[in-house]
Design a protein around this motif. Structure first.
Motif, PDB file in Angstrom:
ATOM      1  N   UNK A  78     -68.119  56.155 -10.054  1.00 14.23           N
ATOM      2  CA  UNK A  78     -67.998  57.086 -11.009  1.00 14.23           C
ATOM      3  C   UNK A  78     -66.704  57.059 -11.664  1.00 14.23           C
ATOM      4  N   UNK A  79     -65.522  56.850 -10.980  1.00 15.59           N
ATOM      5  CA  UNK A  79     -64.403  56.632 -11.347  1.00 15.59           C
ATOM      6  C   UNK A  79     -64.014  55.318 -12.176  1.00 15.59           C
ATOM      7  N   UNK A  80     -65.119  54.413 -12.032  1.00 19.56           N
ATOM      8  CA  UNK A  80     -65.060  52.951 -12.424  1.00 19.56           C
ATOM      9  C   UNK A  80     -64.057  52.082 -11.838  1.00 19.56           C
ATOM     10  N   UNK A  81     -63.715  52.504 -10.471  1.00 17.62           N
ATOM     11  CA  UNK A  81     -62.751  51.788  -9.765  1.00 17.62           C
ATOM     12  C   UNK A  81     -63.339  50.336  -9.432  1.00 17.62           C
ATOM     13  N   UNK A  82     -62.711  49.355  -9.553  1.00 13.68           N
ATOM     14  CA  UNK A  82     -62.992  47.904  -9.332  1.00 13.68           C
ATOM     15  C   UNK A  82     -62.033  47.102  -8.476  1.00 13.68           C
ATOM     16  N   UNK A  83     -62.517  46.184  -7.578  1.00 16.00           N
ATOM     17  CA  UNK A  83     -61.433  45.407  -6.830  1.00 16.00           C
ATOM     18  C   UNK A  83     -60.877  44.488  -7.588  1.00 16.00           C
ATOM     19  N   UNK A  84     -59.559  44.556  -7.400  1.00 20.86           N
ATOM     20  CA  UNK A  84     -58.701  43.826  -8.319  1.00 20.86           C
ATOM     21  C   UNK A  84     -58.298  42.484  -7.869  1.00 20.86           C
TER      22      UNK A  84
END
Length: 287
Positions: free
Chosen positions: A223-229
Protein backbone atom coordinates in the motif's frame (compact mmCIF):
# COMPACT_ATOMS: atom_id res chain seq x y z
CA UNK A 1 24.08 -33.79 10.65
CA UNK A 2 27.05 -31.43 10.36
CA UNK A 3 28.95 -30.96 7.13
CA UNK A 4 32.65 -31.66 7.59
CA UNK A 5 33.68 -28.63 5.53
CA UNK A 6 31.69 -26.18 7.69
CA UNK A 7 32.44 -24.53 11.00
CA UNK A 8 29.50 -24.50 13.41
CA UNK A 9 28.41 -22.27 16.26
CA UNK A 10 25.32 -21.32 18.20
CA UNK A 11 24.47 -17.65 17.70
CA UNK A 12 22.03 -15.86 19.99
CA UNK A 13 19.72 -13.39 18.26
CA UNK A 14 17.80 -10.47 19.70
CA UNK A 15 14.82 -12.49 20.87
CA UNK A 16 17.04 -14.64 23.11
CA UNK A 17 16.84 -17.48 20.60
CA UNK A 18 19.89 -19.42 19.45
CA UNK A 19 20.36 -20.40 15.83
CA UNK A 20 22.56 -23.16 14.51
CA UNK A 21 24.90 -21.42 12.07
CA UNK A 22 27.34 -22.99 9.63
CA UNK A 23 30.11 -20.95 8.02
CA UNK A 24 32.87 -21.52 5.50
CA UNK A 25 35.29 -19.53 3.37
CA UNK A 26 36.61 -15.99 3.67
CA UNK A 27 35.97 -12.70 1.92
CA UNK A 28 32.87 -10.61 1.29
CA UNK A 29 29.88 -12.02 3.22
CA UNK A 30 27.00 -13.92 1.66
CA UNK A 31 24.13 -15.25 3.79
CA UNK A 32 22.25 -18.27 2.40
CA UNK A 33 18.78 -19.15 3.75
CA UNK A 34 17.32 -22.61 3.22
CA UNK A 35 13.77 -23.58 2.34
CA UNK A 36 11.19 -26.24 3.27
CA UNK A 37 11.57 -29.02 4.27
CA UNK A 38 15.31 -28.59 4.49
CA UNK A 39 18.18 -27.17 6.55
CA UNK A 40 21.40 -25.28 5.86
CA UNK A 41 22.74 -28.50 4.28
CA UNK A 42 20.94 -27.65 1.05
CA UNK A 43 23.73 -25.12 0.38
CA UNK A 44 26.62 -27.55 0.82
CA UNK A 45 27.59 -27.59 -2.87
CA UNK A 46 26.91 -23.90 -3.54
CA UNK A 47 29.00 -22.94 -0.51
CA UNK A 48 31.92 -24.93 -1.85
CA UNK A 49 31.75 -22.88 -5.04
CA UNK A 50 31.75 -19.57 -3.16
CA UNK A 51 34.18 -20.23 -0.31
CA UNK A 52 37.33 -19.17 -2.17
CA UNK A 53 36.40 -15.48 -2.01
CA UNK A 54 33.30 -15.23 0.17
CA UNK A 55 32.49 -15.76 3.81
CA UNK A 56 29.44 -17.99 3.46
CA UNK A 57 26.97 -17.90 6.36
CA UNK A 58 24.23 -20.55 6.50
CA UNK A 59 21.88 -20.50 9.49
CA UNK A 60 19.11 -22.94 10.16
CA UNK A 61 16.06 -20.67 10.28
CA UNK A 62 14.36 -20.41 13.66
CA UNK A 63 12.05 -23.39 14.02
CA UNK A 64 14.08 -25.49 11.57
CA UNK A 65 17.05 -27.82 11.71
CA UNK A 66 19.01 -27.54 14.93
CA UNK A 67 18.02 -23.95 15.69
CA UNK A 68 15.75 -23.13 18.63
CA UNK A 69 12.02 -23.68 18.20
CA UNK A 70 10.25 -21.15 20.45
CA UNK A 71 6.56 -21.35 21.21
CA UNK A 72 4.49 -19.36 18.75
CA UNK A 73 2.82 -16.15 19.97
CA UNK A 74 1.37 -15.15 16.61
CA UNK A 75 4.42 -13.12 15.56
CA UNK A 76 7.20 -15.53 16.56
CA UNK A 77 7.43 -17.05 13.08
CA UNK A 78 6.49 -13.96 11.14
CA UNK A 79 9.06 -13.16 8.48
CA UNK A 80 9.82 -9.84 10.19
CA UNK A 81 11.08 -11.66 13.29
CA UNK A 82 12.93 -14.25 11.22
CA UNK A 83 14.51 -11.50 9.10
CA UNK A 84 15.75 -9.79 12.25
CA UNK A 85 17.41 -13.08 13.16
CA UNK A 86 19.38 -12.95 9.91
CA UNK A 87 20.60 -9.40 10.52
CA UNK A 88 21.53 -10.30 14.10
CA UNK A 89 23.48 -13.39 13.02
CA UNK A 90 25.45 -11.43 10.43
CA UNK A 91 26.21 -8.69 12.97
CA UNK A 92 27.32 -11.22 15.58
CA UNK A 93 29.76 -12.59 13.02
CA UNK A 94 31.10 -9.11 12.26
CA UNK A 95 29.14 -8.11 9.14
CA UNK A 96 26.93 -5.00 8.99
CA UNK A 97 26.26 -5.38 5.25
CA UNK A 98 25.97 -8.56 3.23
CA UNK A 99 24.46 -10.18 0.17
CA UNK A 100 21.43 -12.35 0.89
CA UNK A 101 20.16 -15.40 -0.98
CA UNK A 102 17.03 -17.34 -0.05
CA UNK A 103 15.29 -20.43 -1.34
CA UNK A 104 11.59 -21.16 -0.82
CA UNK A 105 10.72 -20.20 2.80
CA UNK A 106 14.16 -18.69 3.19
CA UNK A 107 13.46 -16.45 0.21
CA UNK A 108 10.40 -15.06 1.99
CA UNK A 109 12.59 -14.27 5.00
CA UNK A 110 15.14 -12.68 2.67
CA UNK A 111 12.41 -10.60 0.98
CA UNK A 112 11.27 -9.22 4.35
CA UNK A 113 14.86 -8.57 5.41
CA UNK A 114 15.47 -6.57 2.24
CA UNK A 115 12.37 -4.45 2.88
CA UNK A 116 13.03 -3.91 6.59
CA UNK A 117 16.83 -3.60 6.43
CA UNK A 118 17.60 -2.14 3.01
CA UNK A 119 20.72 -0.44 4.38
CA UNK A 120 22.21 -3.82 5.30
CA UNK A 121 21.35 -5.97 2.27
CA UNK A 122 23.67 -5.18 -0.64
CA UNK A 123 22.16 -7.68 -3.08
CA UNK A 124 19.19 -10.06 -2.97
CA UNK A 125 18.50 -13.34 -4.74
CA UNK A 126 15.31 -15.41 -4.54
CA UNK A 127 15.04 -19.01 -5.68
CA UNK A 128 11.70 -20.42 -6.83
CA UNK A 129 9.12 -18.51 -4.82
CA UNK A 130 6.76 -15.55 -5.17
CA UNK A 131 6.29 -12.81 -2.58
CA UNK A 132 3.61 -13.84 -0.08
CA UNK A 133 0.80 -11.60 -1.35
CA UNK A 134 1.37 -12.71 -4.92
CA UNK A 135 1.50 -16.36 -3.88
CA UNK A 136 -1.96 -16.15 -2.33
CA UNK A 137 -3.26 -14.16 -5.29
CA UNK A 138 -2.28 -16.75 -7.91
CA UNK A 139 -3.28 -19.86 -5.96
CA UNK A 140 -6.81 -20.52 -7.18
CA UNK A 141 -8.79 -23.16 -9.05
CA UNK A 142 -7.82 -26.77 -9.48
CA UNK A 143 -4.24 -25.91 -10.44
CA UNK A 144 -3.74 -24.64 -6.87
CA UNK A 145 -4.00 -28.23 -5.58
CA UNK A 146 -0.21 -28.40 -5.88
CA UNK A 147 -0.10 -25.97 -2.96
CA UNK A 148 -2.44 -27.90 -0.67
CA UNK A 149 0.08 -27.69 2.17
CA UNK A 150 -0.21 -23.89 2.18
CA UNK A 151 -3.89 -24.09 2.98
CA UNK A 152 -3.51 -26.97 5.45
CA UNK A 153 -0.89 -25.21 7.54
CA UNK A 154 -2.80 -21.91 7.43
CA UNK A 155 -5.52 -23.42 9.62
CA UNK A 156 -5.78 -22.55 13.34
CA UNK A 157 -3.51 -24.47 15.74
CA UNK A 158 -4.48 -28.06 16.40
CA UNK A 159 -5.58 -29.95 13.32
CA UNK A 160 -2.54 -29.31 11.05
CA UNK A 161 -0.10 -30.30 13.76
CA UNK A 162 -2.11 -33.44 14.55
CA UNK A 163 -2.40 -34.58 10.96
CA UNK A 164 1.22 -33.90 10.03
CA UNK A 165 2.56 -35.22 13.34
CA UNK A 166 0.75 -38.51 12.82
CA UNK A 167 2.90 -39.32 9.76
CA UNK A 168 5.66 -36.72 9.39
CA UNK A 169 7.98 -38.76 7.19
CA UNK A 170 5.20 -39.36 4.67
CA UNK A 171 4.22 -35.68 4.70
CA UNK A 172 7.66 -34.12 4.39
CA UNK A 173 8.95 -36.93 2.19
CA UNK A 174 6.18 -36.19 -0.30
CA UNK A 175 7.67 -32.77 -1.04
CA UNK A 176 11.25 -33.99 -1.11
CA UNK A 177 10.27 -36.59 -3.70
CA UNK A 178 7.70 -34.64 -5.72
CA UNK A 179 9.51 -31.33 -6.10
CA UNK A 180 12.97 -32.53 -7.06
CA UNK A 181 14.21 -33.34 -10.53
CA UNK A 182 16.63 -35.91 -9.09
CA UNK A 183 16.55 -38.00 -5.88
CA UNK A 184 18.44 -36.81 -2.83
CA UNK A 185 21.34 -38.87 -1.49
CA UNK A 186 19.90 -41.19 1.16
CA UNK A 187 21.78 -39.62 4.07
CA UNK A 188 20.72 -36.10 3.10
CA UNK A 189 17.08 -37.12 2.64
CA UNK A 190 17.16 -38.87 6.01
CA UNK A 191 18.59 -35.75 7.66
CA UNK A 192 15.89 -33.51 6.18
CA UNK A 193 13.25 -35.92 7.45
CA UNK A 194 14.85 -36.11 10.89
CA UNK A 195 15.01 -32.35 11.21
CA UNK A 196 11.45 -31.85 9.97
CA UNK A 197 10.07 -34.62 12.18
CA UNK A 198 11.41 -32.74 15.20
CA UNK A 199 9.99 -29.42 14.03
CA UNK A 200 6.37 -30.08 13.06
CA UNK A 201 4.88 -27.44 15.35
CA UNK A 202 7.32 -24.68 14.37
CA UNK A 203 7.16 -25.45 10.65
CA UNK A 204 3.38 -25.21 10.77
CA UNK A 205 3.72 -21.92 12.67
CA UNK A 206 6.02 -20.58 9.95
CA UNK A 207 3.46 -21.39 7.27
CA UNK A 208 0.55 -20.11 9.38
CA UNK A 209 2.37 -16.78 9.69
CA UNK A 210 2.33 -16.48 5.90
CA UNK A 211 -1.47 -16.45 6.02
CA UNK A 212 -1.66 -14.00 8.94
CA UNK A 213 1.05 -11.64 10.20
CA UNK A 214 3.10 -11.78 6.98
CA UNK A 215 0.09 -10.76 4.91
CA UNK A 216 -0.43 -7.80 7.24
CA UNK A 217 3.18 -6.65 6.98
CA UNK A 218 3.46 -7.16 3.22
CA UNK A 219 0.14 -5.42 2.57
CA UNK A 220 1.35 -2.32 4.39
CA UNK A 221 4.47 -2.22 2.23
CA UNK A 222 2.46 -2.75 -0.93
CA UNK A 223 0.00 0.00 0.00
CA UNK A 224 2.91 2.33 0.73
CA UNK A 225 4.48 1.35 -2.61
CA UNK A 226 7.68 0.31 -0.87
CA UNK A 227 10.05 -1.47 -3.23
CA UNK A 228 13.31 -3.35 -3.02
CA UNK A 229 16.10 -0.89 -3.75
CA UNK A 230 19.08 -3.23 -4.11
CA UNK A 231 19.89 -5.35 -7.20
CA UNK A 232 17.60 -8.40 -7.19
CA UNK A 233 17.96 -11.69 -9.07
CA UNK A 234 15.07 -14.16 -9.18
CA UNK A 235 15.35 -17.72 -10.50
CA UNK A 236 12.10 -19.63 -10.98
CA UNK A 237 10.77 -22.71 -12.64
CA UNK A 238 8.15 -22.06 -15.30
CA UNK A 239 5.20 -22.70 -12.99
CA UNK A 240 3.66 -19.38 -13.92
CA UNK A 241 2.42 -21.00 -17.13
CA UNK A 242 0.58 -23.73 -15.23
CA UNK A 243 -0.97 -21.33 -12.72
CA UNK A 244 -1.71 -18.59 -15.24
CA UNK A 245 0.42 -15.68 -14.08
CA UNK A 246 3.42 -13.65 -15.21
CA UNK A 247 6.12 -14.27 -12.60
CA UNK A 248 8.42 -11.51 -13.88
CA UNK A 249 5.62 -8.95 -13.73
CA UNK A 250 4.80 -10.00 -10.18
CA UNK A 251 8.38 -9.50 -9.07
CA UNK A 252 8.78 -6.29 -11.07
CA UNK A 253 6.08 -4.65 -8.97
CA UNK A 254 8.31 -5.06 -5.91
CA UNK A 255 11.72 -4.19 -7.37
CA UNK A 256 13.69 -1.38 -8.97
CA UNK A 257 16.58 -3.41 -10.41
CA UNK A 258 15.43 -6.92 -11.38
CA UNK A 259 17.07 -9.78 -13.24
CA UNK A 260 14.35 -12.44 -13.55
CA UNK A 261 15.24 -15.80 -15.07
CA UNK A 262 13.06 -18.80 -15.86
CA UNK A 263 15.33 -21.82 -15.39
CA UNK A 264 15.09 -25.51 -16.38
CA UNK A 265 15.90 -26.86 -12.91
CA UNK A 266 13.70 -28.54 -10.34
CA UNK A 267 12.60 -26.79 -7.17
CA UNK A 268 15.68 -27.90 -5.25
CA UNK A 269 17.92 -26.12 -7.74
CA UNK A 270 20.75 -25.34 -5.31
CA UNK A 271 21.43 -29.07 -5.08
CA UNK A 272 20.60 -29.91 -8.68
CA UNK A 273 22.61 -27.11 -10.30
CA UNK A 274 25.00 -25.75 -7.63
CA UNK A 275 27.62 -24.45 -10.05
CA UNK A 276 25.00 -22.41 -11.88
CA UNK A 277 23.56 -21.06 -8.63
CA UNK A 278 27.01 -20.09 -7.37
CA UNK A 279 27.72 -18.33 -10.65
CA UNK A 280 24.43 -16.44 -10.40
CA UNK A 281 25.41 -15.22 -6.93
CA UNK A 282 28.77 -14.02 -8.25
CA UNK A 283 27.13 -12.22 -11.17
CA UNK A 284 24.56 -10.59 -8.88
CA UNK A 285 27.27 -9.01 -6.76
CA UNK A 286 28.85 -7.36 -9.81
CA UNK A 287 25.73 -5.30 -10.45
Amino acid sequence: MNHTAFDYQRVQVSAGIELNVATTGSGTPVVLLHGFPQTHLMWRHVAAGLAADHTVIMPDLRGYGDSDKPQDTGETYGKRAMAQDVVDVAKALGHDRFALVGHDRGALVAFRAALDHADKITHLASLDVLPTLDMWDVMHGTSAAVGFHLFLMAQPPGLPEQLIGASPDAFFGHFLDAWGATPFPADIRDEYLRASREAVTSIVADYRASATIDVEHDSKDKDARNRLTMPVTVLQQDWGTALGFDAKARWSAWTQDLDHRTVPYGHFMAEEAPDEIAQMIRELQKR
